[in-house]
Motif scaffolding. Structure first.
Motif: not given
Length: 469
Positions: A248-252, A281-285, A458-466
């Motif tokens: 998992r990437s840590g981003r649900e 994305i690779a850095s998240l995993y 964005e600064s300090g955050n990486v996520d995926v929207g709905p």
């Protein structure tokens, strides 16, 4: 078959264990390809095992050999060097009824055999056959000289390495002389229009041993000498099922795109144009795996290590501590610095570590750019990915596309077949603002979404929207 090491681990692998003992082997190549260096490694291997080793040189002086050894920090202590001057042997007068070349050839043979009889070596390097060929008045005489030497060596029980220049394979005499030896190995050096030389080697002939045939990358490295990087031959260990929990990437929301995460033992391709977030994305995993106590190997072909750290830190992923404690292994390559064989060996070594969970190659496009033969690079990377998958490791392969904002979004070659999972990233403009999109377009194992989501960086955050509805 009783085999002995050559002094080069990669060469031993190609030979499936080393040279057969008590036989004659031919090492050939153009000047500057590393023949003398490899010959010294062969003798040093024997010396370190307590064997008597002899270097008979017709083409170089002992001082030349000492200088080559010193350039690598080696010592030739314990190796006997005998200089034989083939062009000055004989001391005969012009009134001799014998041909001058025949006399010199006879004197040279007696000098070489005298040295062998005196020292009784277990290993012998004879450098080089070029002088013998030049002294021989014709091909039959040269062949008789080699056959006589072979018969003499057979009675002595010596493992011999004959050094020669790269000869014309269309010469019938040379083809016949190669039949005298037990094996034939060739070192080759190719010079591009600009940049470092590309070196390679092959074993063209070996009696009684199932060698790893074909060309293999090699290099000459200070302190190591000749280093051979055998082409990868993945172990035939079938994978009946994918073992272990999903990675998992840590981003649900990102994990939900792939049905909860990515399977170990698979390859995920992250494809997109510049700026779409592929490396992020690779850095998240990688970060999530490290946080779980696992190890990660990262191979960079485009970013510098410091640039990678700063970009990750700006997005809330601090990876320096993992790098310093040895769980994050980072390799930073300059263009044209590494061969396909060396890269394959590095990845293979990392993938076989017990605690390694994720391998990131960033990017495959940069890797391809550093090689001249793109079609061969595809075969090499396919074999490598199969090998890594058998170690139950997840590989994330970054692939860059040309163009920006959806224009000319082609890759130089079709690589989609390499990925078990393909994650596609793109950018589009809407109401004066650039948006990043993310979608899973392929997944061989298990379910996956086909919804297009927004990737928020964005600064300090990486996520995926709905998912957009």
């Amino acid at each position: 078959m009783d085999q002995i090491g050559t002094g080069c681990a990669g060469f031993d692998h190609v030979l499936r264990g080393g040279y057969p003992r008590n036989s004659i082997h031919l090492l050939q190549g153009a000047p500057g390809t590393g023949k003398t260096t490899l010959a010294l490694q062969f003798l040093m291997e024997g010396r370190d095992r307590g064997e008597t080793c002899l270097y008979v040189t017709l083409s170089q002086t002992e001082l030349d050999l000492q200088r080559i050894a010193a350039s690598h920090g080696w010592s030739l202590d314990g190796i006997k060097v005998i200089e034989v001057s083939a062009h000055e042997a004989g001391g005969f007068s012009e009134q001799s009824i014998f041909q001058t070349a025949d006399l010199r050839l006879d004197e040279t043979r007696r000098a070489v055999q005298g040295a062998i009889d005196e020292f009784e070596p277990a290993r012998l390097v004879y450098d080089s056959l070029l002088e013998i060929r030049l002294l021989s008045p014709d091909v039959p005489r040269y062949q008789r000289e080699l056959i006589g030497f072979r018969d003499y060596i057979a009675r002595k029980g010596i493992t011999v390495l004959l050094v020669d220049t790269d000869v014309d394979t269309n010469d019938n005499g040379e083809l016949e002389s190669r039949g005298v030896v037990h094996s034939v190995s060739t070192l080759d050096k190719q010079l591009p229009d600009y940049g470092r030389a590309k070196r390679r080697m092959q074993v063209a002939k070996m009696r009684g041993v199932p060698i790893f045939a074909g060309w293999h990358d090699m290099d000459i490295r200070e302190g190591e000498g000749v280093v051979v990087y055998p082409r990868l031959s993945p172990r035939e260990r079938p994978v009946d099922s994918l073992d272990g929990e999903l990675i998992r990437s840590g981003r649900e929301r990102l994990d939900s795109i792939f049905g909860g995460g990515l399977e170990p033992g698979t390859t995920t391709m992250v494809v997109g144009q510049a700026g779409t977030g592929k490396s992020t994305i690779a850095s998240l995993y990688a970060t999530a795996a490290l946080a779980r106590g696992e190890s990660v190997a990262l191979f960079l072909f485009e970013e510098r290590i410091e640039t990678f750290f700063r970009r990750s830190e700006g997005l809330g992923m601090d990876l320096r501590d993992y790098y310093q404690d040895g769980r994050l292994h980072i390799y930073d390559f300059n263009p044209d610095e590494i061969s396909a064989g060396e890269f394959t060996q590095l990845v293979q070594k990392e993938a076989e570590a017990d605690d390694l969970r994720v391998v990131v190659i960033d990017s495959f496009t940069g890797y391809m750019s550093s090689l001249t033969d793109h079609s061969q690079a595809l075969f090499d990377i396919q074999a490598l990915l199969k090998h890594v998958s058998r170690q139950n490791v997840l590989t994330i392969l970054i692939v860059a596309q040309h163009g920006l904002l959806g224009h000319n979004s082609n890759t130089p070659v079709d690589v989609s077949f390499l990925g078990d999972t393909v994650l596609f990233l793109r950018m589009h403009e809407e109401k004066g603002r650039v948006h990043r999109d993310i979608v899973a377009v392929k997944k061989r194992h298990g379910p996956h979404e086909l919804d297009v989501r927004e990737l928020v960086i964005e600064s300090g955050n990486v996520d995926v929207g709905p998912a957009a509805r």
